[in-house]
Scaffold this motif. Structure first.
Motif, short mmCIF file in Angstrom:
data_model
loop_
_atom_site.label_atom_id
_atom_site.label_comp_id
_atom_site.label_asym_id
_atom_site.label_seq_id
_atom_site.Cartn_x
_atom_site.Cartn_y
_atom_site.Cartn_z
N ALA A 38 0.90 -1.17 0.15
CA ALA A 38 -0.24 -0.13 0.04
C ALA A 38 0.92 1.32 0.01
O ALA A 38 1.86 1.32 0.55
N VAL A 39 0.68 2.45 -0.78
CA VAL A 39 1.30 3.41 -0.75
C VAL A 39 1.53 3.97 0.79
O VAL A 39 2.66 4.74 0.94
N SER A 40 0.65 3.89 1.36
CA SER A 40 1.06 4.33 2.93
C SER A 40 2.06 3.47 3.54
O SER A 40 2.81 4.08 4.56
N ASP A 41 2.62 2.32 3.12
CA ASP A 41 3.59 1.64 3.66
C ASP A 41 5.03 1.82 2.96
O ASP A 41 6.04 1.39 3.23
N TRP A 42 4.76 2.79 1.81
CA TRP A 42 6.16 2.99 1.03
C TRP A 42 7.19 3.69 1.89
O TRP A 42 8.47 3.27 1.62
N TYR A 43 7.05 4.20 2.87
CA TYR A 43 7.84 5.20 3.60
C TYR A 43 8.94 4.03 4.21
O TYR A 43 9.97 4.30 4.74
N SER A 44 8.35 2.84 4.80
CA SER A 44 9.36 1.85 5.40
C SER A 44 10.14 1.29 4.37
O SER A 44 11.11 0.70 5.08
N ILE A 45 10.20 1.54 3.25
CA ILE A 45 11.16 1.12 2.49
C ILE A 45 12.55 1.85 2.41
O ILE A 45 13.73 1.46 2.06
N PHE A 46 12.37 3.06 2.98
CA PHE A 46 13.56 3.99 3.07
C PHE A 46 14.21 3.99 4.53
O PHE A 46 13.16 4.09 5.44
N SER A 47 15.40 4.16 4.72
CA SER A 47 15.74 4.46 6.06
C SER A 47 16.01 5.94 6.34
O SER A 47 16.15 6.29 7.51
#
Length: 88
Positions: free
Chosen positions: A49-58
């Motif tokens: 989900a787009v809302s989970d994309w932030y977790s891809i980055f450190s």
């Protein structure tokens, strides 16, 4: 590498988010997104989900820079239903 990418009218990134972006990968991804913004087309597919994309980055700042550019002018398709892989 970036010069070659610049000449592509369409860049397709499939399965975005399968692995976290670390270190220089985040910077490279941000450069690719920034170079394409307002200039060239990008198709990005993900099972997240787009809302989970932030977790891809450190790095939160790079995440914000990339995702703001991606989402700002996006045409979004959300597929629903059973996976076609189950059918075959």
């Amino acid at each position: 590498f970036f010069e070659k990418m610049e000449h592509l009218d369409l860049l397709i990134i499939d399965d975005f988010g399968m692995k976290k972006l670390e270190g220089q990968q985040q910077n490279d991804f941000e450069q690719i997104i920034d170079d394409r913004y307002h200039k060239k087309s990008l198709i990005l597919s993900s099972q997240l989900a787009v809302s989970d994309w932030y977790s891809i980055f450190s790095n939160e700042m790079l995440a914000e820079a990339c995702l703001d550019r991606i989402v700002h002018k996006a045409i979004r398709f959300t597929l629903k239903g059973d996976s076609m892989r189950k059918k075959y």
